[in-house]
Design a protein around this motif. Structure first.
Motif, PDB file in Angstrom:
ATOM      1  N   PRO A 225      72.793  57.483  50.057  1.00  0.00           N
ATOM      2  CA  PRO A 225      73.637  56.436  49.460  1.00  0.00           C
ATOM      3  C   PRO A 225      73.305  55.035  49.980  1.00  0.00           C
ATOM      4  O   PRO A 225      73.634  54.046  49.332  1.00  0.00           O
ATOM      5  CB  PRO A 225      75.056  56.853  49.846  1.00  0.00           C
ATOM      6  CG  PRO A 225      74.891  57.691  51.047  1.00  0.00           C
ATOM      7  CD  PRO A 225      73.567  58.392  50.899  1.00  0.00           C
ATOM      8  N   GLU A 226      72.611  54.955  51.132  1.00  0.00           N
ATOM      9  CA  GLU A 226      72.280  53.631  51.662  1.00  0.00           C
ATOM     10  C   GLU A 226      71.324  52.867  50.736  1.00  0.00           C
ATOM     11  O   GLU A 226      71.327  51.633  50.708  1.00  0.00           O
ATOM     12  CB  GLU A 226      71.713  53.720  53.085  1.00  0.00           C
ATOM     13  CG  GLU A 226      70.387  54.430  53.206  1.00  0.00           C
ATOM     14  CD  GLU A 226      70.506  55.948  53.336  1.00  0.00           C
ATOM     15  OE1 GLU A 226      69.468  56.589  53.485  1.00  0.00           O
ATOM     16  OE2 GLU A 226      71.629  56.471  53.282  1.00  0.00           O
TER      17      GLU A 226
ATOM     18  N   MET B 230      80.787  48.744  42.475  1.00  0.00           N
ATOM     19  CA  MET B 230      81.137  47.445  43.051  1.00  0.00           C
ATOM     20  C   MET B 230      81.571  46.538  41.899  1.00  0.00           C
ATOM     21  O   MET B 230      81.008  46.610  40.812  1.00  0.00           O
ATOM     22  CB  MET B 230      79.921  46.831  43.763  1.00  0.00           C
ATOM     23  CG  MET B 230      80.139  45.446  44.295  1.00  0.00           C
ATOM     24  SD  MET B 230      78.715  44.776  45.188  1.00  0.00           S
ATOM     25  CE  MET B 230      77.624  44.371  43.853  1.00  0.00           C
TER      26      MET B 230
ATOM     27  N   PHE C  72      73.588  51.236  48.300  1.00  0.00           N
ATOM     28  CA  PHE C  72      74.344  50.181  48.976  1.00  0.00           C
ATOM     29  C   PHE C  72      73.484  48.933  49.143  1.00  0.00           C
ATOM     30  O   PHE C  72      73.937  47.811  48.873  1.00  0.00           O
ATOM     31  CB  PHE C  72      74.837  50.683  50.330  1.00  0.00           C
ATOM     32  CG  PHE C  72      75.714  49.709  51.043  1.00  0.00           C
ATOM     33  CD1 PHE C  72      77.040  49.548  50.681  1.00  0.00           C
ATOM     34  CD2 PHE C  72      75.208  48.924  52.076  1.00  0.00           C
ATOM     35  CE1 PHE C  72      77.859  48.642  51.327  1.00  0.00           C
ATOM     36  CE2 PHE C  72      76.019  48.013  52.729  1.00  0.00           C
ATOM     37  CZ  PHE C  72      77.344  47.869  52.349  1.00  0.00           C
ATOM     38  N   ARG C  73      72.216  49.124  49.550  1.00  0.00           N
ATOM     39  CA  ARG C  73      71.314  47.975  49.721  1.00  0.00           C
ATOM     40  C   ARG C  73      71.040  47.282  48.394  1.00  0.00           C
ATOM     41  O   ARG C  73      70.976  46.054  48.322  1.00  0.00           O
ATOM     42  CB  ARG C  73      69.997  48.433  50.353  1.00  0.00           C
ATOM     43  CG  ARG C  73      70.082  48.584  51.837  1.00  0.00           C
ATOM     44  CD  ARG C  73      68.709  48.649  52.438  1.00  0.00           C
ATOM     45  NE  ARG C  73      67.982  49.795  51.905  1.00  0.00           N
ATOM     46  CZ  ARG C  73      67.495  50.778  52.634  1.00  0.00           C
ATOM     47  NH1 ARG C  73      67.630  50.762  53.935  1.00  0.00           N
ATOM     48  NH2 ARG C  73      66.849  51.778  52.083  1.00  0.00           N
TER      49      ARG C  73
ATOM     50  N   GLN D 137      74.062  45.189  47.526  1.00  0.00           N
ATOM     51  CA  GLN D 137      74.108  44.004  48.376  1.00  0.00           C
ATOM     52  C   GLN D 137      73.098  42.958  47.912  1.00  0.00           C
ATOM     53  O   GLN D 137      73.385  41.760  47.882  1.00  0.00           O
ATOM     54  CB  GLN D 137      73.838  44.383  49.848  1.00  0.00           C
ATOM     55  CG  GLN D 137      74.926  45.190  50.486  1.00  0.00           C
ATOM     56  CD  GLN D 137      76.248  44.440  50.533  1.00  0.00           C
ATOM     57  OE1 GLN D 137      76.286  43.237  50.735  1.00  0.00           O
ATOM     58  NE2 GLN D 137      77.338  45.161  50.319  1.00  0.00           N
TER      59      GLN D 137
ATOM     60  N   GLN E 109      84.293  45.788  47.380  1.00  0.00           N
ATOM     61  CA  GLN E 109      83.071  46.181  48.076  1.00  0.00           C
ATOM     62  C   GLN E 109      82.536  47.506  47.516  1.00  0.00           C
ATOM     63  O   GLN E 109      83.293  48.299  46.947  1.00  0.00           O
ATOM     64  CB  GLN E 109      83.362  46.335  49.575  1.00  0.00           C
ATOM     65  CG  GLN E 109      83.674  45.033  50.267  1.00  0.00           C
ATOM     66  CD  GLN E 109      82.503  44.071  50.270  1.00  0.00           C
ATOM     67  OE1 GLN E 109      81.348  44.475  50.361  1.00  0.00           O
ATOM     68  NE2 GLN E 109      82.801  42.786  50.141  1.00  0.00           N
ATOM     69  N   PRO E 110      81.233  47.760  47.672  1.00  0.00           N
ATOM     70  CA  PRO E 110      80.665  49.017  47.175  1.00  0.00           C
ATOM     71  C   PRO E 110      81.334  50.218  47.820  1.00  0.00           C
ATOM     72  O   PRO E 110      81.533  50.264  49.030  1.00  0.00           O
ATOM     73  CB  PRO E 110      79.191  48.935  47.595  1.00  0.00           C
ATOM     74  CG  PRO E 110      78.924  47.496  47.823  1.00  0.00           C
ATOM     75  CD  PRO E 110      80.212  46.890  48.255  1.00  0.00           C
ATOM     76  N   LYS E 111      81.696  51.187  46.965  1.00  0.00           N
ATOM     77  CA  LYS E 111      82.277  52.425  47.490  1.00  0.00           C
ATOM     78  C   LYS E 111      81.765  53.601  46.680  1.00  0.00           C
ATOM     79  O   LYS E 111      81.556  53.502  45.473  1.00  0.00           O
ATOM     80  CB  LYS E 111      83.800  52.363  47.510  1.00  0.00           C
ATOM     81  CG  LYS E 111      84.470  52.071  46.206  1.00  0.00           C
ATOM     82  CD  LYS E 111      85.985  52.043  46.404  1.00  0.00           C
ATOM     83  CE  LYS E 111      86.639  51.445  45.188  1.00  0.00           C
ATOM     84  NZ  LYS E 111      87.016  50.086  45.329  1.00  0.00           N
ATOM     85  N   GLN E 112      81.579  54.712  47.391  1.00  0.00           N
ATOM     86  CA  GLN E 112      81.065  55.927  46.780  1.00  0.00           C
ATOM     87  C   GLN E 112      82.181  56.612  46.002  1.00  0.00           C
ATOM     88  O   GLN E 112      83.289  56.767  46.495  1.00  0.00           O
ATOM     89  CB  GLN E 112      80.539  56.863  47.870  1.00  0.00           C
ATOM     90  CG  GLN E 112      79.784  58.058  47.369  1.00  0.00           C
ATOM     91  CD  GLN E 112      78.346  57.738  47.007  1.00  0.00           C
ATOM     92  OE1 GLN E 112      77.763  56.839  47.577  1.00  0.00           O
ATOM     93  NE2 GLN E 112      77.790  58.471  46.077  1.00  0.00           N
TER      94      GLN E 112
ATOM     95  N   MET F 260      78.179  54.962  42.819  1.00  0.00           N
ATOM     96  CA  MET F 260      78.635  53.945  43.759  1.00  0.00           C
ATOM     97  C   MET F 260      79.017  52.738  42.916  1.00  0.00           C
ATOM     98  O   MET F 260      78.260  52.318  42.042  1.00  0.00           O
ATOM     99  CB  MET F 260      77.537  53.583  44.756  1.00  0.00           C
ATOM    100  CG  MET F 260      77.999  52.622  45.825  1.00  0.00           C
ATOM    101  SD  MET F 260      76.744  52.346  47.085  1.00  0.00           S
ATOM    102  CE  MET F 260      76.913  53.822  48.064  1.00  0.00           C
TER     103      MET F 260
END
Length: 193
Positions: free
Chosen positions: A118-119, A151, A122-123, A126, A141-144, A149
């Motif tokens: 999931p990172e 945002m 997330f990146r 961002q 904010q991003p959430k699973q 995911m």
């Protein structure tokens, strides 16, 4: 309830009078007797033209609806392994939505083994938030959420402001095109000897 507190047509206090007297006053002044506050002791009634009152309140409600700006949430879907050109295209859509004053829900869809990383998503979120920071801000904010995911990015300017800017730009373009057109004169159209 044998008596009511009566308010005149201009908002002045008449006082506590019997219902019969209030109805007689309404007939004499060619107005309606309208109960304003039924729970008060004694109940409050007002002399008014009820048809006119309903019409004016409908006009106010219509005007409020006309000036109301609806918040629209646009959605963009991405994948963690997105090609750079595809990313730029999707970013262009997000920029267009934010300039129009709409919120944007960015969803990254994970499939198969991508769910264990999931990172990456997330990146990517961002990076997108940093790229459009001058037009919008991260509202959530991003959430699973299961395989996705999510945002939400909100615009800095409201929908009404964006519409006004767009109309002003359109009017400006109209003025510029009117100035660049050259009128045809009779001298230019006449044959030369």
């Amino acid at each position: 309830m044998p008596e009511v507190r009566l308010v005149g047509p201009n908002g002045e206090q008449v006082g506590i009078v019997s219902i019969g007297d209030a109805l007689k006053l309404a007939q004499e002044s060619d107005l309606d007797l309208v109960e304003v506050a039924a729970t008060a002791r004694p109940p409050v009634c007002k002399l008014m033209d009820y048809g006119k009152f309903k019409y004016e309140s409908a006009m106010k409600a219509r005007e409020a609806r006309r000036n109301q700006a609806y918040t629209i949430i646009k959605e963009i879907k991405l994948r963690p392994k997105i090609d750079p050109h595809d990313y730029e295209t999707k970013k262009g859509h997000v920029v267009r939505f934010l300039k129009a004053g709409d919120k944007v829900k960015v969803t990254i869809m994970f499939r198969g083994r991508e769910q264990s990383r999931p990172e990456l998503g997330f990146r990517l979120l961002q990076r997108l938030a940093e790229d459009v920071t001058e037009l919008g801000f991260v509202e959530s904010q991003p959430k699973q959420d299961g395989r996705n995911m999510i945002m939400v990015i909100g615009p800095h300017k409201k929908k009404a402001e964006a519409k006004a800017e767009k109309a002003a730009a359109k009017a400006q373009r109209g003025e510029e095109s009117a100035e660049t057109e050259t009128p045809v004169t009779d001298e230019a159209a006449a044959p030369q000897e």
